[in-house]
Design a protein around this motif. Structure first.
Motif, PDB file in Angstrom:
ATOM      1  N   ALA A 185       8.292   0.405  -7.988  1.00  0.00           N
ATOM      2  CA  ALA A 185       9.373  -0.473  -7.068  1.00  0.00           C
ATOM      3  C   ALA A 185       8.991  -0.356  -5.397  1.00  0.00           C
ATOM      4  CB  ALA A 185      10.602  -0.052  -7.282  1.00  0.00           C
ATOM      5  N   GLY A 186       8.569   1.022  -5.045  1.00  0.00           N
ATOM      6  CA  GLY A 186       8.180   0.995  -3.746  1.00  0.00           C
ATOM      7  C   GLY A 186       7.023  -0.044  -3.443  1.00  0.00           C
ATOM      8  N   ARG A 187       5.917   0.159  -4.212  1.00  0.00           N
ATOM      9  CA  ARG A 187       4.886  -0.858  -3.811  1.00  0.00           C
ATOM     10  C   ARG A 187       5.038  -2.227  -3.953  1.00  0.00           C
ATOM     11  NH1 ARG A 187      -0.361   1.046  -7.368  1.00  0.00           N
ATOM     12  NH2 ARG A 187      -1.283  -0.379  -5.592  1.00  0.00           N
ATOM     13  N   LEU A 188       5.890  -2.631  -4.588  1.00  0.00           N
ATOM     14  CA  LEU A 188       6.507  -4.207  -4.845  1.00  0.00           C
ATOM     15  C   LEU A 188       7.191  -4.467  -3.269  1.00  0.00           C
ATOM     16  CD1 LEU A 188       7.943  -4.511  -8.249  1.00  0.00           C
ATOM     17  CD2 LEU A 188       6.098  -5.819  -7.308  1.00  0.00           C
ATOM     18  N   ARG A 189       7.663  -3.474  -2.810  1.00  0.00           N
ATOM     19  CA  ARG A 189       8.264  -3.620  -1.283  1.00  0.00           C
ATOM     20  C   ARG A 189       7.671  -3.322  -0.406  1.00  0.00           C
ATOM     21  NH1 ARG A 189      13.986  -0.295  -3.088  1.00  0.00           N
ATOM     22  NH2 ARG A 189      14.557  -1.778  -4.344  1.00  0.00           N
ATOM     23  N   GLY A 190       6.256  -3.356  -0.514  1.00  0.00           N
ATOM     24  CA  GLY A 190       5.193  -3.327   0.492  1.00  0.00           C
ATOM     25  C   GLY A 190       4.633  -1.781   1.193  1.00  0.00           C
ATOM     26  N   ARG A 191       5.432  -1.052   0.174  1.00  0.00           N
ATOM     27  CA  ARG A 191       4.923   0.500   0.333  1.00  0.00           C
ATOM     28  C   ARG A 191       3.415   0.847  -0.318  1.00  0.00           C
ATOM     29  NH1 ARG A 191      10.558   1.516  -0.915  1.00  0.00           N
ATOM     30  NH2 ARG A 191      11.653   0.691   0.743  1.00  0.00           N
ATOM     31  N   ASP A 192       2.534   0.039   0.056  1.00  0.00           N
ATOM     32  CA  ASP A 192       1.181   0.197  -0.526  1.00  0.00           C
ATOM     33  C   ASP A 192       0.397   1.320   0.014  1.00  0.00           C
ATOM     34  OD1 ASP A 192      -0.254   0.035  -2.588  1.00  0.00           O
ATOM     35  OD2 ASP A 192      -1.328  -1.966  -2.041  1.00  0.00           O
ATOM     36  N   ASP A 193       0.699   2.473   0.187  1.00  0.00           N
ATOM     37  CA  ASP A 193       0.148   3.738   0.646  1.00  0.00           C
ATOM     38  C   ASP A 193      -0.350   4.711  -0.278  1.00  0.00           C
ATOM     39  OD1 ASP A 193       2.561   4.936   0.102  1.00  0.00           O
ATOM     40  OD2 ASP A 193       3.002   4.837   2.100  1.00  0.00           O
TER      41      ASP A 193
END
Length: 454
Positions: free
Chosen positions: A208-216
């Motif tokens: 869910a975090g990656r879907l919100r742009g937190r692709d770290d």
């Protein structure tokens, strides 16, 4: 066996409260079993030079502390409930069941002690010693869970005692009860279910975090590690579940008949997917010939005994049992197939975790794993009815006659609701502050960290 009695006034509130307590606590128990091992992997990776993994282990240890704190409350409630709600069970069979409950209490304290040492040990203990503090936590969580599952397995296949003609319990062998013939397989089923639940739930958070742009790197590792644990558990779970279920035809044939929606004895029996029992007839199902016998009995020729061969007083609630069982099997199969496809494509160089649609599927996998675990417990517990101790003690005889239990149920429901809201608020607050770089998480109402060290 004991004669049927009119339902005591305490039966319905006892059932409702036990369903709420077990259904709520089982999620926290799963984290107690599986989360320390997942933390161990990232912490060990962190000691090898991965700063992201070490930071992740530190954050997860604080999440584990929050979950353990509320789990301690719900577990304590459960320990009191056994005697309060089911005096007919504990009053008669307390000597038989006392040993695993005592060991479960010791395991709980061991886990609590080493969790406290692990939390305090950050930047204080030697690196390797600090990591090793997770091992007693892991062992205590596993053994404590085994003790609880052993009691449940004993209720499904009672042993370790004898009954006199008057119904008095004699010749008690608590070790036999604790290590009964169903305990290890039933525990393995629950153990894998815990890793599935925790692995998919934690992976879902980071998907869910990656879907919100937190692709770290933090979110990539936070997704990858628990997904590996969940994948292994999801692939092994159908195998263990199949082995566990093949004995039902001999041990609990009425439960098997409800699982399979078998209205009459058939040889070979078909596999019925979906459907409900309506006016004594199975309706609305998809039928696959012969596969019911194979899945239930391990043979294409063995019969599955029908519901019509049992007294109506000895049958469980068929539709609830059937739907819960098929939900567990259906979701478990879906998750197992999904991870096989994922790793097969990963082996061929295609990482689906980079695709947004796959990340959405991972977000959905978390709640699905929770539903599968809850459905499994519903199938196990409701399918054993009308017995608390199968073939020995009926549930109406185990319950008390206190209508005031409705007030107790209401109070427990309020407590659990408060703990749920409190845990959600605390975990969300921790996540927000971590995203702003507040790794030490100072108290929001206390002095700033620089003021403390002056």
């Amino acid at each position: 066996m004991f004669p049927l009695l009119a339902e005591p006034a305490g039966l319905l509130p006892a059932r409702e409260q036990m369903a709420l307590s077990l259904g709520w606590h089982i999620i926290l128990a799963a984290f107690g079993v599986a989360f320390p091992a997942i933390i161990f992997v990232v912490h060990r990776r962190g000691l090898r030079g991965d700063a992201v993994a070490l930071r992740l282990a530190k954050r997860w240890s604080k999440v584990a502390a929050v979950l353990f704190a509320i789990g301690a409350v719900s577990g304590t409630v459960l320990s009191f409930e056994m005697g309060l709600l089911w005096p007919g069970l504990m009053g008669r069979f307390g000597d038989v069941l006392g040993l695993p409950f005592a060991f479960e209490g010791l395991s709980f304290f061991t886990e609590a002690i080493f969790l406290g040492i692990y939390l305090y040990g950050w930047d204080r203990l030697p690196a390797r010693l600090h990591l090793w503090c997770l091992l007693p936590m892991m062992a205590a969580g596993v053994f404590g869970s085994y003790c609880v599952i052993a009691v449940n397995a004993w209720m499904n296949m009672p042993t370790g005692f004898a009954l006199t003609s008057s119904g008095k319990v004699t010749d008690v062998h608590p070790w036999h009860a604790m290590f009964n013939g169903r305990a290890f397989l039933q525990f393995a089923h629950m153990w894998l279910g815990a890793y599935m639940l925790v692995g998919f739930v934690v992976a879902a958070v980071y998907a869910a975090g990656r879907l919100r742009g937190r692709d770290d790197a933090h979110h990539r590792l936070g997704l990858a590690v628990p997904l590996r644990f969940a994948s292994v558990a999801a692939i092994l779970q159908p195998v263990v579940g199949h082995i566990l279920g093949m004995a039902l035809g001999d041990i609990q044939p009425s439960k098997l008949a409800a699982f399979e929606l078998a209205t009459t004895t058939e040889q070979p029996a078909p596999l019925r997917i979906g459907g409900l029992l309506i006016n004594g007839r199975a309706e609305g199902y998809l039928e696959i010939p012969k596969w019911g016998s194979f899945i239930a009995r391990g043979s294409f020729s063995k019969p599955v005994r029908g519901l019509d061969t049992f007294s109506p007083d000895d049958l469980p609630p068929v539709n609830t049992t059937h739907v819960a069982f098929q939900s567990m099997v259906g979701i478990g199969t879906l998750l197992a197939v999904a991870v096989v496809v994922y790793w097969a494509l990963r082996w061929r160089g295609r990482d689906l975790a980079e695709r947004r649609w796959a990340q959405r599927c991972l977000v959905a996998a978390g709640p699905l794993a929770v539903v599968a675990l809850e459905s499994g417990w519903v199938a196990t517990e409701v399918g054993r009815q009308p017995w608390t101790v199968f073939g020995v003690l009926r549930t109406v005889d185990a319950a008390g006659d206190n209508p005031g239990l409705w007030w107790v149920f209401s109070g427990v429901a309020v407590v659990y609701l408060g703990m749920t809201v409190g845990a959600w608020v605390v975990l969300r607050s921790m996540a927000r502050r971590w995203r702003t770089g507040e790794e030490e998480l100072p108290s929001p109402y206390g002095p700033a960290p620089e003021e403390v060290h002056r």
